[in-house]
Design a protein around this motif. Sequence first.
Motif, PDB file in Angstrom:
ATOM      1  N   MET A 133       0.841  -1.203   0.000  1.00  0.00           N
ATOM      2  CA  MET A 133       0.000   0.000   0.000  1.00  0.00           C
ATOM      3  C   MET A 133       0.876   1.253   0.000  1.00  0.00           C
ATOM      4  N   ALA A 148     -11.388   5.760   2.251  1.00  0.00           N
ATOM      5  CA  ALA A 148     -12.076   4.547   2.667  1.00  0.00           C
ATOM      6  C   ALA A 148     -11.783   3.310   1.823  1.00  0.00           C
ATOM      7  N   THR A 149     -11.488   3.480   0.536  1.00  0.00           N
ATOM      8  CA  THR A 149     -11.224   2.313  -0.297  1.00  0.00           C
ATOM      9  C   THR A 149     -10.032   1.577   0.263  1.00  0.00           C
ATOM     10  N   GLU A 150     -10.264   0.420   0.787  1.00  0.00           N
ATOM     11  CA  GLU A 150      -9.234  -0.189   1.586  1.00  0.00           C
ATOM     12  C   GLU A 150      -8.074  -0.717   0.762  1.00  0.00           C
ATOM     13  N   SER A 151      -8.398  -1.525  -0.206  1.00  0.00           N
ATOM     14  CA  SER A 151      -7.338  -2.042  -1.052  1.00  0.00           C
ATOM     15  C   SER A 151      -7.973  -2.628  -2.290  1.00  0.00           C
ATOM     16  N   LEU A 152      -7.138  -2.908  -3.261  1.00  0.00           N
ATOM     17  CA  LEU A 152      -7.599  -3.619  -4.443  1.00  0.00           C
ATOM     18  C   LEU A 152      -7.559  -5.107  -4.135  1.00  0.00           C
ATOM     19  N   ARG A 175     -15.528  -2.241  -6.735  1.00  0.00           N
ATOM     20  CA  ARG A 175     -14.355  -1.930  -5.906  1.00  0.00           C
ATOM     21  C   ARG A 175     -13.288  -1.192  -6.738  1.00  0.00           C
ATOM     22  N   ASP A 179     -14.358   2.417  -7.331  1.00  0.00           N
ATOM     23  CA  ASP A 179     -14.103   3.177  -6.110  1.00  0.00           C
ATOM     24  C   ASP A 179     -12.621   3.544  -6.012  1.00  0.00           C
ATOM     25  N   TRP A 180     -11.743   2.571  -6.242  1.00  0.00           N
ATOM     26  CA  TRP A 180     -10.291   2.800  -6.155  1.00  0.00           C
ATOM     27  C   TRP A 180      -9.836   3.877  -7.141  1.00  0.00           C
ATOM     28  N   ARG A 209     -19.925   4.162  -2.338  1.00  0.00           N
ATOM     29  CA  ARG A 209     -19.209   5.301  -2.931  1.00  0.00           C
ATOM     30  C   ARG A 209     -19.285   5.350  -4.452  1.00  0.00           C
TER      31      ARG A 209
END
Lengths: 238, 238
Positions: A172, A219-223, B114, B117-118, B148
């Motif tokens: 990250m 907020a988008t945590e991870s791919l 997802r 969003d990313w 989102r």
Amino acid sequence: MLSKSQIKLITSLKQKKYRQQHGFFVVEGVKTIKELLQSDLELYKLYTTETFNIDAKNEVVISNSDLKRISFLVTPNTALAIFKIPNKKSIDTSGLIVALDDVRDPGNLGTIIRLCDWFGVKELVCSKKTVDCYNPKVIQATMGSITRVNITYVDLMLFLEESKTPVFGAFMEGKNVYNKTMPKQSVLVMGNEANGISKDVEAVITEKIAIPRFGDLQATESLNVASATAILLSEFKR
Amino acid sequence: MLSKSQIKLITSLKQKKYRQQHGFFVVEGVKTIKELLQSDLELYKLYTTETFNIDAKNEVVISNSDLKRISFLVTPNTALAIFKIPNKKSIDTSGLIVALDDVRDPGNLGTIIRLCDWFGVKELVCSKKTVDCYNPKVIQATMGSITRVNITYVDLMLFLEESKTPVFGAFMEGKNVYNKTMPKQSVLVMGNEANGISKDVEAVITEKIAIPRFGDLQATESLNVASATAILLSEFKR
């Protein structure tokens, strides 16, 4: 008619320990089976409701209800094949190698194998805890790509420690991959779905890279690991 | 204790027609539920085996066996929440829009949400036959991203016909995306898992693009639609 011992053998192959014990794995679906028949893989038995008319003494025509008894799928296809697990091949370190540190989801591993195939990556190296590539759900997701990628399970930290090429790892907090030029000969390490790359393996990474986040919220945590692999392989090869 | 009518309502939400009838959808897993509680979404009921201590009159502490009866998962988490399906919002056409032409697999749609969003894509437009975004398996795969991204189901051909910005479509035989500069304001259309983009929609595409294949065999059939979306969004945004 299928014998009890045949049914027992086939259904046991759902589990890794029996796949390793017998040296077999299961493939379902006519399209994938046909693709595998054309590869170097050795067929052990083909169970099918409609004959393939292949030059195979090992073809067994069975009823739909028999197929239902041996299939791992909720909605069985028309054929199920058992192939021999091929012998280990040595790892060719002359090109880009993808290495997985404990990827656990069969769908993710299957997608990553398909991505390696698409991008011409010949070598996929997996930590011992990475999901088994002969897991039926992995095979399902690879769409035949498994025959074109050499997959080897190793002690990942030892393997990377001995690598003579740069070892890139997806983190990250890594450096923006869009600003980097990637050497053709290197290793790309992708981590576990929940925990990323482990501390042990992190210690032998020579460069940390990251895909920048464009969403304006934190907020988008991870791919997903397969999505991240897709983007990074595209960056290595473009 | 859960009443029969509560159990009936919850389990009915597995099906799209009841989600639409009641205007509710189900979310499982503490992490995703917490993320959704912090969004604009309105909670209807939270069923949990361990209290969240949230300011929710709608929190109901239940037993593990009750959770098992209402959960859609093989291995239930510790909580299941019902949220209200939000009202439709109008589509903001000022940025990059992703459009899906009959994507059917819930895992693929979840992964694509997802990815949107990313990469800061605010608008996802789906054909009517695309899998419902409130399908529990989609929600599971989005990891909270669904709050989102504005997702709208439309007649895709009509929507694209009226688009004032360029409409890019992913095709096997499209132009190499690595050689293109993408405008910030455009639509990217991705097709169905088996059949790609339909003929009707193809007619309103202004530019066909493709991700080049690097594998030396012709056999690699195609990339998974979520993998392809990952790579193309990366190309639009990098």
